[in-house]
Scaffold this active site. Sequence first.
Site, PDB file in Angstrom:
ATOM      1  N   ILE A  10       0.729  -1.085  -0.458  1.00 46.61           N
ATOM      2  CA  ILE A  10      -0.107   0.213  -0.012  1.00 46.61           C
ATOM      3  C   ILE A  10       0.993   1.058  -0.249  1.00 46.61           C
ATOM      4  CG2 ILE A  10      -0.390   0.413   2.358  1.00 46.61           C
ATOM      5  CD1 ILE A  10      -2.804   0.479   1.661  1.00 46.61           C
ATOM      6  N   ASN A  23      -3.018   1.638  15.330  1.00 44.82           N
ATOM      7  CA  ASN A  23      -3.585   1.911  16.589  1.00 44.82           C
ATOM      8  C   ASN A  23      -4.463   3.652  17.800  1.00 44.82           C
ATOM      9  OD1 ASN A  23      -1.329   3.379  17.565  1.00 44.82           O
ATOM     10  ND2 ASN A  23      -0.278   1.869  17.460  1.00 44.82           N
ATOM     11  N   VAL A  32       1.304  -2.969   8.882  1.00 47.02           N
ATOM     12  CA  VAL A  32       1.038  -1.771   7.449  1.00 47.02           C
ATOM     13  C   VAL A  32       1.346  -0.679   7.930  1.00 47.02           C
ATOM     14  CG1 VAL A  32      -1.300  -0.399   6.572  1.00 47.02           C
ATOM     15  CG2 VAL A  32      -0.715  -2.806   6.697  1.00 47.02           C
ATOM     16  N   ASP A  33       0.504  -0.324   9.891  1.00 48.29           N
ATOM     17  CA  ASP A  33       0.988   0.522  10.230  1.00 48.29           C
ATOM     18  C   ASP A  33       2.433   1.105  10.606  1.00 48.29           C
ATOM     19  OD1 ASP A  33       0.807   2.972  12.067  1.00 48.29           O
ATOM     20  OD2 ASP A  33       0.610   1.670  14.132  1.00 48.29           O
ATOM     21  N   GLY A 124      -4.225  -7.936  10.426  1.00 52.13           N
ATOM     22  CA  GLY A 124      -3.343  -8.682  10.837  1.00 52.13           C
ATOM     23  C   GLY A 124      -2.904  -8.772  12.121  1.00 52.13           C
TER      24      GLY A 124
END
Length: 173
Positions: A10, A23, A32-33, A124
């Site tokens: 992404i 979060n 991903v974060d 995830g």
Amino acid sequence: MRIEVFQTDITTLALDAIVNAANESLLGGGGVDGAIHRAAGPQLLAECRAIPQVRPGVRCPTGEARITLGYNLPARHVIHTVGPVWRGGNFDESTLLASCYRASLHLAMEHGLASIAFPAISCGIYGYPPDSAVPIAVREVSAWSAMHQAPAHVVFACFGAGMAALYRAALFK
């Protein structure tokens, strides 16, 4: 609205916005974060720190979304949303997950963004079963597209082939 499924990272997409499965602190994390924060550079963390806390340690409650610039990403913006942690399905997880998609799409429309990419929110480390999460994602994006003109292009960005196959099956059902 054009809805597509890509098997991709992404952070490489040159769209108006990518969605970060964040979060509640918005200060980075894993999956991903972490990838989005690393690719965007330190300015993203600085902007996230400037977002007011709604309660100690929480800048974005579960089910809500916030928007920042994309900095070093090809995407112009990052829409941060906090999906639910899977706790067996009896703690309003599906309602909260659906809210993530609606809140993100609302921010995209509010900011005049024409294109947006979603990861598999909560699938995830938050443990949401993909077989349950994907139909929610597709339902919410499809329902939004039936009611609104923007964004005109939505991408479900899937890290693996298995997840991409789930999205394609749900979309073309």
